[in-house]
Design an enzyme around this catalytic site. Structure first.
Site, PDB file in Angstrom:
ATOM      1  N   SER A  15       1.700  -4.456  -2.040  1.00 33.02           N
ATOM      2  CA  SER A  15       2.310  -4.663  -3.351  1.00 33.02           C
ATOM      3  C   SER A  15       2.172  -6.130  -3.718  1.00 33.02           C
ATOM      4  CB  SER A  15       3.792  -4.275  -3.319  1.00 33.02           C
ATOM      5  OG  SER A  15       4.474  -4.751  -4.469  1.00 33.02           O
ATOM      6  N   TYR A  24      11.929  -5.347   1.096  1.00 33.59           N
ATOM      7  CA  TYR A  24      10.730  -4.687   0.566  1.00 33.59           C
ATOM      8  C   TYR A  24       9.568  -5.667   0.484  1.00 33.59           C
ATOM      9  CZ  TYR A  24       7.636  -2.363  -2.752  1.00 33.59           C
ATOM     10  OH  TYR A  24       6.543  -1.804  -3.361  1.00 33.59           O
TER      11      TYR A  24
END
Length: 327
Positions: free
Chosen positions: A192, A205
């Site tokens: 990501s 995350y």
């Protein structure tokens, strides 16, 4: 020696320094333009085909980006092994792929939040000639939150590490040996843009996605001489359930549009944002903007989202407490 004579003597060396600098910048610019044209316009041609191996394996394959990878690889002729948590959703996607693309499919229902699933997956993959592995399964926060305020923090940590990190390591462990033996294969690890720099209030995350990026780039260096491509994929926002974005825009593409663009970069970039507008955003935020500013604005954005989420949750609780229900 007067000033005029000094300047005259320095004139020639300064000219050549300037000329060399300008020539270097021009050559760098031409190289970047040609590289960009090669990646974003020409693409990698027919690199991704069943010649790599009959089967493509996709984790997190029933929604969003994972489902789009499964569909695009099926369109290219791969038989597809779908791995996700819900057997019902797996069956729906498998039937759709078989009907639309006339390819063979198989499914494995597995919860990647658990660590005891890999013997079952290994059994399901036994004997398959796997050409492509897409490590896509991932989980994020319900809403941005400060680390110590995360609900059920102990289990949250374990679950997120299992899904976002352990799955990538373990699935690669199962598939990579046969790719290396055959000297061909592609592993796509979906990281990501949040892993390109720390993202406060999504800290865990962000850190797990940074791990995926580093893991992928390290393995690429280890195994590229054996003919295996391992690519780190770092998308910005895409229209998925995880991002809760519903309307696509130029910089927030649909999963289908994103995956089609990303697959064209395989073999050309070992680390990619996968989609040209995202590549521009990645270059801007890593090359032009100081990292402290990126962290500051990321934290500011997430604080605003946190405030909005908590306000809406409190309103719902008050409405439910007053017996107000909405259909």
């Amino acid at each position: 020696m007067n000033v005029e004579e000094t300047l005259h003597r320095a004139e020639a060396p300064l000219f050549w320094v300037g000329a060399f600098t300008v020539a270097s910048l021009v050559l760098w610019l031409v190289y970047r333009l040609l590289s960009g044209f090669r990646i974003w316009v020409l693409g990698n041609g027919q690199l991704l085909s069943p010649k790599l191996g009959k089967w493509a394996v996709v984790t997190g394959a029933t929604d969003g980006i994972g489902k789009s990878y499964a569909e695009e690889l099926a369109r290219r002729g791969f038989a597809v092994m779908l791995i996700s948590r819900s057997q019902d959703k797996l069956d729906d996607v498998a039937q759709s792929l078989e009907a639309q693309y006339k390819v063979e499919t198989r499914t494995i229902a597995a919860d990647f939040g658990r660590s005891d699933i890999y013997s079952k997956i290994e059994e399901g993959l036994a004997g398959l000639e796997i050409g492509v592995l897409v490590n896509n399964v991932g989980v994020s926060y319900t809403y941005p939150e400060y680390y110590l305020n995360i609900p059920d923090l102990d289990n949250f940590i374990t679950y997120m590490i299992n899904v976002n990190m352990t799955s990538v390591c373990q699935m690669t462990r199962l598939v990579l040996p046969r790719m290396a033996q055959r000297s061909k294969g592609v592993v796509l690890n979906i990281s990501s843009a949040s892993g390109m720099y720390p993202l406060p209030l999504l800290t865990v995350y962000s850190a797990t996605k940074a791990f995926v990026d580093f893991f992928s780039r390290g393995l690429q260096e280890e195994y590229k001489r054996q003919g295996v491509i391992i690519q780190s994929v770092l998308p910005f926002f895409v229209v998925t359930k995880m991002t809760r974005i519903k309307k696509p825009t130029l910089d927030k593409p649909t999963p289908e549009r994103y995956v089609a663009a990303e697959l064209a970069t395989v073999g050309l970039q070992s680390q990619t944002n996968g989609y040209f507008p995202h590549a521009v955003m990645g270059w801007f935020t890593t090359k032009l903007v100081p990292i402290d500013l990126v962290i500051f604005f990321g934290a500011r954005m997430n604080r605003l989202q946190r405030t909005g989420y908590l306000r809406r949750r409190k309103q719902r609780e008050l409405q439910n407490g007053n017996g107000i229900k909405h259909g």
